[in-house]
Every structure is written in structure tokens, then in C-alpha cells.
Design a protein around this motif. Structure first.
Motif, short mmCIF file in Angstrom:
data_model
loop_
_atom_site.label_atom_id
_atom_site.label_comp_id
_atom_site.label_asym_id
_atom_site.label_seq_id
_atom_site.Cartn_x
_atom_site.Cartn_y
_atom_site.Cartn_z
N TRP A 196 0.84 -1.21 0.00
CA TRP A 196 0.00 0.00 0.00
C TRP A 196 0.87 1.26 0.00
O TRP A 196 0.61 2.21 -0.74
N GLY A 197 1.91 1.27 0.83
CA GLY A 197 2.76 2.45 0.92
C GLY A 197 3.57 2.71 -0.33
O GLY A 197 3.91 3.86 -0.63
N ALA A 198 3.91 1.66 -1.07
CA ALA A 198 4.72 1.80 -2.28
C ALA A 198 3.89 2.05 -3.53
O ALA A 198 4.31 2.79 -4.42
N MET A 199 2.72 1.44 -3.62
CA MET A 199 1.93 1.50 -4.85
C MET A 199 0.76 2.49 -4.77
O MET A 199 0.24 2.90 -5.82
N GLY A 200 0.34 2.86 -3.57
CA GLY A 200 -0.75 3.82 -3.45
C GLY A 200 -0.43 5.11 -4.18
O GLY A 200 0.70 5.59 -4.15
N ASN A 201 -1.42 5.68 -4.85
CA ASN A 201 -1.25 6.90 -5.65
C ASN A 201 -0.15 6.72 -6.69
O ASN A 201 0.56 7.65 -7.04
N ALA A 202 -0.01 5.48 -7.20
CA ALA A 202 1.00 5.13 -8.20
C ALA A 202 2.41 5.45 -7.71
O ALA A 202 3.31 5.74 -8.50
N GLY A 203 2.61 5.38 -6.39
CA GLY A 203 3.92 5.65 -5.83
C GLY A 203 4.26 7.13 -5.74
O GLY A 203 5.37 7.49 -5.36
N GLN A 204 3.30 7.98 -6.06
CA GLN A 204 3.55 9.43 -6.09
C GLN A 204 3.23 10.06 -4.73
O GLN A 204 2.37 10.93 -4.62
N THR A 205 3.91 9.59 -3.71
CA THR A 205 3.72 10.07 -2.35
C THR A 205 5.08 10.42 -1.77
O THR A 205 5.98 9.58 -1.76
N CYS A 206 5.23 11.65 -1.28
CA CYS A 206 6.54 12.08 -0.79
C CYS A 206 7.03 11.20 0.34
O CYS A 206 8.23 10.96 0.48
N ALA A 207 6.12 10.71 1.17
CA ALA A 207 6.50 9.84 2.28
C ALA A 207 6.10 8.40 1.99
O ALA A 207 5.90 7.61 2.91
N GLY A 208 5.99 8.05 0.71
CA GLY A 208 5.66 6.68 0.33
C GLY A 208 6.85 5.76 0.54
O GLY A 208 7.99 6.19 0.76
#
Length: 479
Positions: A250-262
Motif C-alpha cells: 500500500w505504501g509503495a503502490m498507493g497513488n502510483a507511488g507518487q507520495t513524498c513519504a511513500g
């Protein structure tokens, strides 16, 4: 629905005019007091909650993310706005502090005053939640705001400013949006001469942050910069591997990985590395790109993702799932890599795509060492069945926030500050520190009575001053 290039391009004169209007509106906002500001912001919060679907649709249209993800973003925004509105007076209001023995004759008071007009430059990946971490807290602290949304998501910024004016019509100029490309943000920061803002809050890449910092430096305008991350998850030998794998995917793929704290890096103790990889791959393979997450919002980011994945394989890494072929669809498939050298770009640079590197380590000491070796220091996570061990490891990590047995647990807790150091920027949003980031401390002393020995008067005999100073020195020498 009009988006992107259909919006106006505002230049320096437009921005100066907006700042002037904001400053005028800010005077009345500051004078209105804590109670009225709290009531106004809670009215706005209810307005946003009632229009959640409208905001979610605009976010989804401009970013490409699924509507359900956009609705979650709206909820996080509401949680933070509510906290800022309800806690501003407690955090920033005048309070008495200790005067100390030397100044016992003085009453010491501390309060925080608004800075004035805050320029907020927002990102496109979370175009509502992220900038509201500055906007909501700045307004709660008594400031006015001029908001420059990303040129990819201008509709969100315009809708946000309009909603405030509709919810609180007496303060319509308090929050204004200016739109345009990077040059508009540069102008707001002062690249084209003073724009008139009293602080800039920026979210974006480290490279752009450096340009914004240079523009702010010309007028000594303070800057708060949140510049992304390369967050690591550390997995101990005793970890619940199902929970860890679920959170990592979830942390890596959520929002296609476009998360600063992903999640972009995982360090798993060797004894559980293979089993963890297997569980991560199983969960990632079950994802349906386009349903679980959307496309890359910034088309040029595909080149970065491709370069990282291809170089990781050239450097000796293994593709457990996906690879270059997974990057050819309109919505990228998930990529799971392992045993990637620590100097490969997939480990050292921010990928910002649905890619995760899972490397093995000897023990948690090595995991901490590798996690801390990154130039980024935004967030991290630790998985272990021992709460004490998890807290001990968390305390050794250099990141600004750490979650134990979850990822991004801090994002939904408004009382916790958020931010990092190094390539992740500086300053904090959210929590008490986030409120103080948009206020200036104001110290006041009130003389209560005449001191026995007045050290601030030429009329006090020198001998008396000398005895008092020597007494104080002896006291401090003993304790």
C-alpha cells in the motif's frame, strides 16, 4: 471541466495585487480574535465536508487518481483543518512563563503573532491535503494566504479559494489562488522582485526548492520547504510478515507511488527476506492498475521510473515482479525489485512511481545504517512484534517521522509535526510546530514590584550590584 492550460497565468503584478488584497483582509482577520477565527474556519470545514464529492471529482480529473483515493484526501484535509482551528488559541495564545529567580520581580508573558501574508506553493500529487497543511494552519494562526497550486492541478486551488469565500463571505480576500507555471511560483517567492509575502511554504522537488530559497533569500523572506523522500521500511526477524507486506504494498503502490513519504526502500533481515518478498509480490500482483491506483500525473516522471528500474537490473538487482515491460502501459504496473546495490539510483534517488526495492540486511543495526545513509530523511517505518524494540529502532532513525507496525501512520494524526531534513527540506507543518511555523513569538515583561537590587539602574550602588552578582555566581556554581 477546464484544467491545466485553460487557467490564467498570473505574473508579478497580479501577485502583488493579490498580496495587497490579502494584507488588507488579514488586518480584519487578525483583529477578529481567536473565537471568531475558530468559528469561521469550522464553518469552512463544514463547507468542505459538504462538498467532498465535488472536490474529489476535481482532484481525480486533474491528477488521474481514483475518486475513492481523492475522497480519502479530502477527509485527511478536514481532520487537519479541524485540529488547527480548535487548537490555535491553546498553542499560540498569550500565556505566562517562568521569570526565574533573577527576574522574580517581572511577570513574563509569551504570545505568538501572525506573520502577515503567507505564500503557499503546492504540489500536484496531493493537491488539497498537502497545501492545506500550510493553508489551514496559517489561517488558524491569524494570517492571510496567497496560494499558487501546481500548474497540473489549478482547478483544485481555485475551488479551494472560492469555497472559503463562499463559506466566510466577510473574508473573501483572505485566501486567494494565483495560477500559472513555475514562473508564477517563482514570482510569489520573489524571483521577479519583492512580492510582499512574509513567508513562503513550498512543497516540491529539492531542485525547485533551491530556486525558491534563492528567490526568498534576496528579501530575507523565511521559507518552509517540504521536498520529498526516499522512505525506508525496516523489517525485523520477528515481524508479522503479512502485516508488513500489506503495508509495504500500500505504501509503495498507493497513488502510483507518487507520495513524498511513500515506501521506496525496504530493508529486511536476511532470515525473513525471501518470505517477505514472496508476500509482497503476491499482494502486488493482485493489484489492478487503473483501479487500485491511477496513472503518473506528470508524464515526464515515466523517464525517471524507467531509468531507475533499468539501471537497477544492470547493476545486478532482480525483478521479482514487473520490470521494464510493466512500464509500457498507460497505468504502470507494480514493480518489485530486490538485491539492488545501495548506490543504484533506485535506492539513492526519489523514484516517485509504483516501484519498491526490497534488500536484505544482516540485522536491524545494518537496516538502521542503510536507512540513515539516504540524503532524504522524511519518514520511515519499523515492523517488529516487540513494541520496545520498535521504539528503540525508531529512536535511532534520522527521519522526521516514524511509524511502528504501520506505514504513514503519522499522516492522519494532526497533532504530530511533519517534515524532514537534508534533501527532504526543512521546517515543519502540522501539529503545534505547524501552527508556530506561521507565527512570530512575542515576549512581554511586566514589572510587578521593585527588586531588592535593581541591576538595570545606574542609581544602584556599585558595591550592592557587585554583591548581588557574586551571590548569583556562587549559587550557579553550586547547582
Amino acid at each position: 471541466m477546464t484544467t491545466g492550460t485553460d487557467r490564467a497565468v498570473h505574473g508579478i503584478e497580479d501577485i502583488r495585487a493579490a498580496v495587497a488584497r490579502a494584507r488588507s483582509a488579514g488586518g480584519a482577520w487578525t483583529a477578529s480574535g481567536w473565537r471568531e477565527r475558530r468559528a469561521a474556519l469550522l464553518l469552512w470545514k463544514r463547507e468542505l465536508a459538504g462538498r467532498a464529492d465535488e472536490f474529489a471529482e476535481v482532484i481525480a480529473a486533474e491528477t488521474g487518481k481514483p475518486v475513492q483515493d481523492a475522497r480519502s484526501e479530502v477527509l485527511l484535509t478536514l481532520v487537519h483543518l479541524d485540529w488547527a482551528a480548535r487548537n490555535a488559541r491553546r498553542v499560540l495564545g498569550r500565556r505566562r512563563v517562568s521569570s526565574g529567580l533573577l527576574s522574580i520581580h517581572q511577570r513574563a508573558l509569551l504570545a505568538y503573532r501572525p506573520l502577515g501574508v503567507i505564500g503557499v506553493i503546492g504540489p500536484w500529487n496531493y493537491p488539497l491535503y498537502t497545501p492545506m497543511g500550510s493553508i489551514g494552519y496559517a489561517l488558524a494562526a491569524g494570517n492571510a494566504v496567497v496560494f499558487k497550486p501546481s500548474e497540473l492541478t489549478p482547478g483544485v486551488g481555485l475551488l479551494l479559494a472560492r469555497s472559503f469565500g463562499e463559506a466566510v463571505p466577510g473574508h473573501a480576500d483572505l485566501l486567494q489562488a494565483v495560477t500559472g507555471p513555475g514562473s508564477t511560483g517563482a514570482a510569489l517567492a520573489g524571483a521577479d522582485g519583492p512580492a510582499g509575502v512574509d513567508k513562503v511554504a513550498f512543497t516540491g522537488s529539492p531542485g525547485t526548492a533551491r530556486k525558491v530559497a534563492a528567490a526568498c533569500a534576496a528579501t530575507l523572506t523565511p521559507l518552509l520547504a517540504e521536498c520529498g523522500g526516499k522512505d525506508a521500511v525496516l523489517v525485523a526477524a520477528d515481524a508479522d510478515l503479512d502485516a508488513a507486506a500489506d503495508a509495504i504494498v500500500w505504501g509503495a503502490m498507493g497513488n502510483a507511488g507518487q507520495t513524498c513519504a511513500g515506501v521506496e526502500r525496504v530493508y529486511a533481515v536476511a532470515s525473513v527476506h525471501e518470505e517477505l518478498c514472496s508476500r509482497i509480490v503476491s499482494r502486488a500482483r493482485a493489484l489492478a492498475p487503473g483501479d487500485a491506483y491511477g496513472p503518473l500525473t506528470l508524464p515526464s516522471q515515466l523517464g525517471v521510473v524507467e531509468r531507475h528500474v533499468k539501471q537497477a537490473l544492470v547493476d545486478g538487482g532482480t525483478a521479482r515482479l514487473g520490470g521494464p515491460d510493466a512500464l509500457r502501459a498507460s497505468v504502470l504496473g507494480p514493480v518489485v525489485l530486490s538485491d539492488v546495490p545501495e548506490d543504484s539510483p533506485a535506492v539513492t534517488e526519489e523514484t516517485f512511481g509504483p516501484v519498491v526495492v526490497v534488500n536484505r540486511v544482516r540485522d536491524m543495526d545494518e537496516a538502521v545504517e542503510r536507512a540513515n545513509a539516504s540524503a532524504y530523511s522524511l519518514g520511515a517505518a519499523v515492523f517488529t512484534r516487540s513494541r520496545a524494540a520498535g521504539l528503540a529502532v525508531a529512536g535511532r532513525l534520522g527521519s522526521g517521522a516514524v511509524s511502528v507496525n504501520s506505514v504513514l501512520g503519522f499522516a492522519a494524526i494532526p497533532s504530530l509535526p511533519f517534515g524532514g531534513a537534508g534533501e527532504s527540506g526543512y521546517g515543519r507543518i502540522h501539529g503545534e510546530e505547524g501552527l508556530r511555523a506561521f507565527a512570530a513569538p512575542h515576549s512581554v515583561t511586566v514589572r510587578r514590584f521593585a527588586p531588592v537590587v535593581d541591576l538595570t539602574s545606574f542609581s544602584t550602588p556599585r558595591e550592592k550590584v557587585a554583591r548581588a552578582v557574586e551571590l548569583g555566581r556562587k549559587l550557579h556554581a553550586r547547582f
